[in-house]
Design a protein around this motif. Structure first.
Motif, short mmCIF file in Angstrom:
data_model
loop_
_atom_site.label_atom_id
_atom_site.label_comp_id
_atom_site.label_asym_id
_atom_site.label_seq_id
_atom_site.Cartn_x
_atom_site.Cartn_y
_atom_site.Cartn_z
N LEU A 1 0.84 -1.20 0.00
CA LEU A 1 0.00 0.00 0.00
C LEU A 1 0.87 1.24 0.00
N PRO A 2 0.51 2.29 -0.69
CA PRO A 2 -0.56 2.35 -1.70
C PRO A 2 -0.14 1.61 -2.96
N ASN A 3 -1.14 1.29 -3.78
CA ASN A 3 -0.88 0.65 -5.07
C ASN A 3 -1.81 1.23 -6.12
N GLU A 4 -1.84 0.66 -7.30
CA GLU A 4 -2.65 1.23 -8.39
C GLU A 4 -4.14 1.21 -8.09
N ASP A 5 -4.58 0.28 -7.26
CA ASP A 5 -6.01 0.17 -6.95
C ASP A 5 -6.40 0.80 -5.62
N PHE B 1 -5.29 3.66 -2.94
CA PHE B 1 -4.46 4.83 -2.69
C PHE B 1 -5.32 5.89 -2.02
N ASP B 2 -4.68 6.91 -1.48
CA ASP B 2 -5.40 7.96 -0.76
C ASP B 2 -6.05 8.94 -1.73
N PHE B 3 -7.31 9.25 -1.46
CA PHE B 3 -7.99 10.27 -2.23
C PHE B 3 -9.10 10.87 -1.39
N THR C 1 -15.57 16.85 -8.00
CA THR C 1 -14.19 17.15 -7.63
C THR C 1 -13.62 16.08 -6.70
N ALA C 2 -12.38 15.70 -6.98
CA ALA C 2 -11.64 14.80 -6.09
C ALA C 2 -10.19 15.26 -6.05
N LEU C 3 -9.54 14.96 -4.94
CA LEU C 3 -8.10 15.21 -4.78
C LEU C 3 -7.45 13.85 -4.64
N ILE C 4 -6.50 13.57 -5.50
CA ILE C 4 -5.78 12.30 -5.46
C ILE C 4 -4.37 12.58 -4.96
N HIS C 5 -3.96 11.88 -3.91
CA HIS C 5 -2.64 12.07 -3.33
C HIS C 5 -1.59 11.39 -4.21
N ALA D 1 4.14 13.23 -1.97
CA ALA D 1 4.85 14.28 -2.68
C ALA D 1 3.91 15.40 -3.14
N GLY D 2 2.62 15.25 -2.91
CA GLY D 2 1.66 16.25 -3.34
C GLY D 2 0.37 15.58 -3.74
N GLY D 3 -0.29 16.15 -4.70
CA GLY D 3 -1.54 15.60 -5.17
C GLY D 3 -2.09 16.45 -6.29
N TRP D 4 -3.19 16.02 -6.83
CA TRP D 4 -3.80 16.80 -7.91
C TRP D 4 -5.31 16.69 -7.83
N LEU D 5 -5.95 17.76 -8.27
CA LEU D 5 -7.41 17.78 -8.35
C LEU D 5 -7.84 17.19 -9.69
N THR D 6 -8.98 16.53 -9.68
CA THR D 6 -9.55 16.05 -10.92
C THR D 6 -11.03 16.38 -10.96
#
Length: 110
Positions: A50-54, A56-58, A65-69, A78-83
Motif C-alpha cells: 500500500l498504496p498501489n494502483e487500486d 491509494f489515498d484520495f 471534484t476529487a483530490l488524489i494524493h 509528494a503532493g496531489g492533484w485535483l480532478t
C-alpha cells in the motif's frame, strides 16, 4: 456537516501488526470518532503493498471534484492533484463504495 446534509466518512486501510505511526494515527481517529466523525476500517493482508494502483489515498468531495494524493516513486507523499474528470470520479466513487462494504466502524475494529 450533518446540519447541511453532507455525509463525510473516512475509510482507513489497516495492516497488522500496526506500525508505531499507525497506532498513533488511530489514537487521533478515536478522538475524532468520539466527536462524531464516521471512521471505518478495512483490514488488509500483510502481503499487500500500500498504496498501489487500486488502493491509494484520495478525497472524494462530490461528483464534481476529487483530490488524489501522489506518493511518488519513493512512496512518500509528494503532493496531489485535483480532478474533475467524470470517469475518474465515477471510478473513485465505486472504489469507496466497495471499500465501505468491506469496512467496519472504528469502534468495532479496536
Amino acid at each position: 456537516m450533518r446540519s447541511r446534509g453532507i455525509e463525510y466518512s473516512r475509510i482507513r486501510l489497516v495492516q497488522e501488526p500496526l506500525t508505531a505511526y499507525l497506532d498513533y494515527e488511530l489514537m487521533a481517529y478515536r478522538i475524532r470518532a468520539n466527536l462524531g466523525e464516521v471512521i471505518e476500517v478495512v483490514r488488509c493482508g500483510t502481503t499487500l503493498s500500500l498504496p498501489n494502483e487500486d488502493l491509494f489515498d484520495f478525497l472524494l468531495f462530490d461528483r464534481h471534484t476529487a483530490l488524489i494524493h501522489d506518493y511518488g516513486d519513493a512512496g512518500l507523499q509528494a503532493g496531489g492533484w485535483l480532478t474533475h474528470d467524470p470517469e475518474v470520479l465515477s471510478s473513485l466513487e465505486i472504489r469507496a463504495t466497495e471499500l465501505r462494504q468491506a469496512a467496519v466502524p472504528l469502534g468495532e475494529w479496536c
